[in-house]
Motif scaffolding. Structure first.
Motif, PDB file in Angstrom:
ATOM      1  N   LEU A  56       0.826  -1.207   0.000  1.00 27.47           N
ATOM      2  CA  LEU A  56       0.000   0.000   0.000  1.00 27.47           C
ATOM      3  C   LEU A  56       0.861   1.258   0.000  1.00 27.47           C
ATOM      4  O   LEU A  56       0.511   2.270  -0.624  1.00 27.47           O
ATOM      5  CB  LEU A  56      -0.929  -0.004   1.213  1.00 27.47           C
ATOM      6  N   ARG A  57       1.995   1.201   0.700  1.00 28.45           N
ATOM      7  CA  ARG A  57       2.884   2.368   0.713  1.00 28.45           C
ATOM      8  C   ARG A  57       3.479   2.615  -0.676  1.00 28.45           C
ATOM      9  O   ARG A  57       3.665   3.775  -1.094  1.00 28.45           O
ATOM     10  CB  ARG A  57       3.975   2.189   1.767  1.00 28.45           C
ATOM     11  N   ILE A  58       3.813   1.526  -1.374  1.00 33.84           N
ATOM     12  CA  ILE A  58       4.314   1.676  -2.745  1.00 33.84           C
ATOM     13  C   ILE A  58       3.252   2.319  -3.618  1.00 33.84           C
ATOM     14  O   ILE A  58       3.533   3.244  -4.391  1.00 33.84           O
ATOM     15  CB  ILE A  58       4.719   0.304  -3.326  1.00 33.84           C
ATOM     16  N   ALA A  59       2.010   1.827  -3.505  1.00 31.24           N
ATOM     17  CA  ALA A  59       0.911   2.368  -4.306  1.00 31.24           C
ATOM     18  C   ALA A  59       0.704   3.854  -4.009  1.00 31.24           C
ATOM     19  O   ALA A  59       0.449   4.658  -4.918  1.00 31.24           O
ATOM     20  CB  ALA A  59      -0.371   1.591  -4.024  1.00 31.24           C
ATOM     21  N   HIS A  60       0.824   4.222  -2.742  1.00 31.41           N
ATOM     22  CA  HIS A  60       0.657   5.626  -2.359  1.00 31.41           C
ATOM     23  C   HIS A  60       1.766   6.488  -2.953  1.00 31.41           C
ATOM     24  O   HIS A  60       1.500   7.572  -3.500  1.00 31.41           O
ATOM     25  CB  HIS A  60       0.662   5.745  -0.834  1.00 31.41           C
ATOM     26  N   ARG A  61       2.999   5.997  -2.867  1.00 34.31           N
ATOM     27  CA  ARG A  61       4.130   6.762  -3.416  1.00 34.31           C
ATOM     28  C   ARG A  61       4.017   6.920  -4.928  1.00 34.31           C
ATOM     29  O   ARG A  61       4.429   7.935  -5.485  1.00 34.31           O
ATOM     30  CB  ARG A  61       5.453   6.082  -3.062  1.00 34.31           C
ATOM     31  N   LYS A  62       3.459   5.899  -5.584  1.00 31.95           N
ATOM     32  CA  LYS A  62       3.346   5.917  -7.046  1.00 31.95           C
ATOM     33  C   LYS A  62       2.051   6.594  -7.511  1.00 31.95           C
ATOM     34  O   LYS A  62       1.755   6.597  -8.696  1.00 31.95           O
ATOM     35  CB  LYS A  62       3.384   4.484  -7.583  1.00 31.95           C
ATOM     36  N   HIS A  63       1.299   7.154  -6.555  1.00 31.85           N
ATOM     37  CA  HIS A  63       0.052   7.862  -6.874  1.00 31.85           C
ATOM     38  C   HIS A  63      -0.947   6.954  -7.592  1.00 31.85           C
ATOM     39  O   HIS A  63      -1.498   7.305  -8.647  1.00 31.85           O
ATOM     40  CB  HIS A  63       0.345   9.102  -7.725  1.00 31.85           C
ATOM     41  N   CYS A  64      -1.174   5.791  -7.011  1.00 34.09           N
ATOM     42  CA  CYS A  64      -2.141   4.838  -7.547  1.00 34.09           C
ATOM     43  C   CYS A  64      -3.503   5.519  -7.699  1.00 34.09           C
ATOM     44  O   CYS A  64      -3.981   6.208  -6.796  1.00 34.09           O
ATOM     45  CB  CYS A  64      -2.258   3.635  -6.615  1.00 34.09           C
ATOM     46  N   SER A  65      -4.151   5.310  -8.838  1.00 42.09           N
ATOM     47  CA  SER A  65      -5.419   5.973  -9.117  1.00 42.09           C
ATOM     48  C   SER A  65      -6.596   5.321  -8.401  1.00 42.09           C
ATOM     49  O   SER A  65      -7.565   5.992  -8.039  1.00 42.09           O
ATOM     50  CB  SER A  65      -5.681   5.974 -10.629  1.00 42.09           C
ATOM     51  N   GLY A  66      -6.515   4.006  -8.164  1.00 43.94           N
ATOM     52  CA  GLY A  66      -7.624   3.346  -7.478  1.00 43.94           C
ATOM     53  C   GLY A  66      -7.492   1.830  -7.500  1.00 43.94           C
ATOM     54  O   GLY A  66      -6.738   1.254  -8.293  1.00 43.94           O
ATOM     55  N   ILE A  67      -8.250   1.178  -6.617  1.00 43.38           N
ATOM     56  CA  ILE A  67      -8.274  -0.281  -6.525  1.00 43.38           C
ATOM     57  C   ILE A  67      -9.733  -0.721  -6.455  1.00 43.38           C
ATOM     58  O   ILE A  67     -10.478  -0.257  -5.589  1.00 43.38           O
ATOM     59  CB  ILE A  67      -7.524  -0.797  -5.285  1.00 43.38           C
ATOM     60  N   GLN A  68     -10.118  -1.591  -7.344  1.00 43.21           N
ATOM     61  CA  GLN A  68     -11.482  -2.111  -7.360  1.00 43.21           C
ATOM     62  C   GLN A  68     -11.449  -3.589  -6.983  1.00 43.21           C
ATOM     63  O   GLN A  68     -10.653  -4.364  -7.525  1.00 43.21           O
ATOM     64  CB  GLN A  68     -12.094  -1.945  -8.756  1.00 43.21           C
ATOM     65  N   PHE A  85     -11.719 -13.436  -4.416  1.00 41.66           N
ATOM     66  CA  PHE A  85     -11.952 -12.065  -4.877  1.00 41.66           C
ATOM     67  C   PHE A  85     -11.098 -11.758  -6.107  1.00 41.66           C
ATOM     68  O   PHE A  85     -10.025 -12.361  -6.303  1.00 41.66           O
ATOM     69  CB  PHE A  85     -11.635 -11.056  -3.781  1.00 41.66           C
ATOM     70  N   ARG A  86     -11.579 -10.818  -6.880  1.00 43.84           N
ATOM     71  CA  ARG A  86     -10.863 -10.300  -8.045  1.00 43.84           C
ATOM     72  C   ARG A  86     -10.584  -8.826  -7.796  1.00 43.84           C
ATOM     73  O   ARG A  86     -11.506  -8.043  -7.595  1.00 43.84           O
ATOM     74  CB  ARG A  86     -11.706 -10.466  -9.308  1.00 43.84           C
ATOM     75  N   ALA A  87      -9.317  -8.465  -7.779  1.00 41.06           N
ATOM     76  CA  ALA A  87      -8.928  -7.078  -7.539  1.00 41.06           C
ATOM     77  C   ALA A  87      -8.290  -6.500  -8.802  1.00 41.06           C
ATOM     78  O   ALA A  87      -7.549  -7.189  -9.505  1.00 41.06           O
ATOM     79  CB  ALA A  87      -7.954  -6.986  -6.379  1.00 41.06           C
ATOM     80  N   THR A  88      -8.582  -5.234  -9.062  1.00 39.58           N
ATOM     81  CA  THR A  88      -7.990  -4.541 -10.206  1.00 39.58           C
ATOM     82  C   THR A  88      -7.357  -3.242  -9.724  1.00 39.58           C
ATOM     83  O   THR A  88      -8.020  -2.421  -9.082  1.00 39.58           O
ATOM     84  CB  THR A  88      -9.058  -4.218 -11.274  1.00 39.58           C
ATOM     85  N   VAL A  89      -6.087  -3.071 -10.013  1.00 47.95           N
ATOM     86  CA  VAL A  89      -5.343  -1.873  -9.624  1.00 47.95           C
ATOM     87  C   VAL A  89      -5.160  -0.971 -10.838  1.00 47.95           C
ATOM     88  O   VAL A  89      -4.717  -1.422 -11.902  1.00 47.95           O
ATOM     89  CB  VAL A  89      -3.963  -2.242  -9.041  1.00 47.95           C
ATOM     90  N   TYR A  90      -5.533   0.296 -10.685  1.00 47.82           N
ATOM     91  CA  TYR A  90      -5.383   1.288 -11.754  1.00 47.82           C
ATOM     92  C   TYR A  90      -4.264   2.258 -11.368  1.00 47.82           C
ATOM     93  O   TYR A  90      -4.402   3.036 -10.423  1.00 47.82           O
ATOM     94  CB  TYR A  90      -6.693   2.031 -11.962  1.00 47.82           C
ATOM     95  N   LYS A  91      -3.178   2.193 -12.109  1.00 47.09           N
ATOM     96  CA  LYS A  91      -2.028   3.039 -11.792  1.00 47.09           C
ATOM     97  C   LYS A  91      -2.275   4.494 -12.152  1.00 47.09           C
ATOM     98  O   LYS A  91      -1.648   5.384 -11.577  1.00 47.09           O
ATOM     99  CB  LYS A  91      -0.787   2.506 -12.517  1.00 47.09           C
TER     100      LYS A  91
END
Length: 248
Positions: A56-68, A85-91
């Protein structure tokens, strides 16, 4: 965090390591800025694992757009406590998404989170999606099920199902708080140092601000570490005592 300081903490916690392990740690530090002191990494059975908090810290530093995240209903069996579950990460806003799946059932989760298989499955799905999105080559500690004991040996320790909707501001809810207190008593840990570590692990200013998912992840992480190497855990907790004394 320099590679040298990360390596020093690693050897303090887990003793002398192989050259390959140190080189892998250096690569993880340079490539992803993962910090052992923040609970981003764990070294278990000669292998490095990233934690949910670290991802989560990596995603925050990289300005992750969202996680569904959505349940994969065809693989779910609520009556048998089996979830997927199926998760989708939008960078970014234009990213098509990186997909990851996660599953959990009583046979592949820690006894401490028995009854919370749904949330474990969701966390595992998010972790896999984040690892794909940001090129994390090592597995996350929440994904592995090898720490769970065989079902036959867990009957006497099975916990009652945990409520799905916890409330922030109560350390993730009474059940999670009770398990954390039990761990502190069982392994004779300093409650204040554990709290400081939890705040750092969850990446919040106070434990009350942490989400239930983060607190549950921390409790699982703390239980595994205490069981595997209590002395290393005590050494890590003492580093927070030194920090407080330095601040004073």
């Amino acid at each position: 965090m320099t590679t040298k300081s990360n390596a020093e903490i690693a050897t303090t916690l887990w003793g002398k390591m192989s050259e390959i392990a140190i080189e892998s740690l250096e690569d993880l530090t340079k490539r992803h800025s993962l910090r052992i002191a923040s609970g981003d990494l764990l070294y278990l059975a000669g292998t490095w694992y990233v934690t949910h908090a670290g991802l989560l810290r990596i995603a925050h530093r990289k300005h992750c757009s969202g996680i569904q995240v959505r349940p994969a209903r065809q693989f779910c069996d609520p009556a048998g406590s089996r979830w997927a579950f199926r998760a989708t990460v939008y960078k970014s806003q234009t990213c098509k998404g990186f997909v990851g799946y996660g599953d959990a059932d009583p046979s592949n989760v820690s006894p401490l989170v028995r009854g919370a298989e749904m949330r474990v499955a969701e966390t595992r799905a998010v972790n896999r999606a984040l690892r794909k999105a940001y090129g994390i080559g090592i597995c996350s500690v929440e994904e592995i099920g090898s720490f769970a004991e065989p079902p036959s040996s867990l009957q006497s320790k099975k916990l009652p199902p945990q409520p799905v909707n916890g409330k922030n501001g109560n350390y993730g809810g009474p059940k999670v708080r009770d398990r954390l207190c039990q761990l502190i008593r069982q392994h004779q840990l300093d409650a204040n140092l554990v709290k400081s570590y939890a705040v750092n692990f969850c990446g919040t200013k106070s434990l009350r601000e942490a989400s239930r998912e983060h607190v549950e992840s921390f409790v699982t992480h703390l239980a595994d570490w205490a069981e595997k190497d209590r002395n290393a855990l005590l050494c890590h907790l003492n580093s927070y005592l030194e920090t407080k004394e330095g601040a004073a």
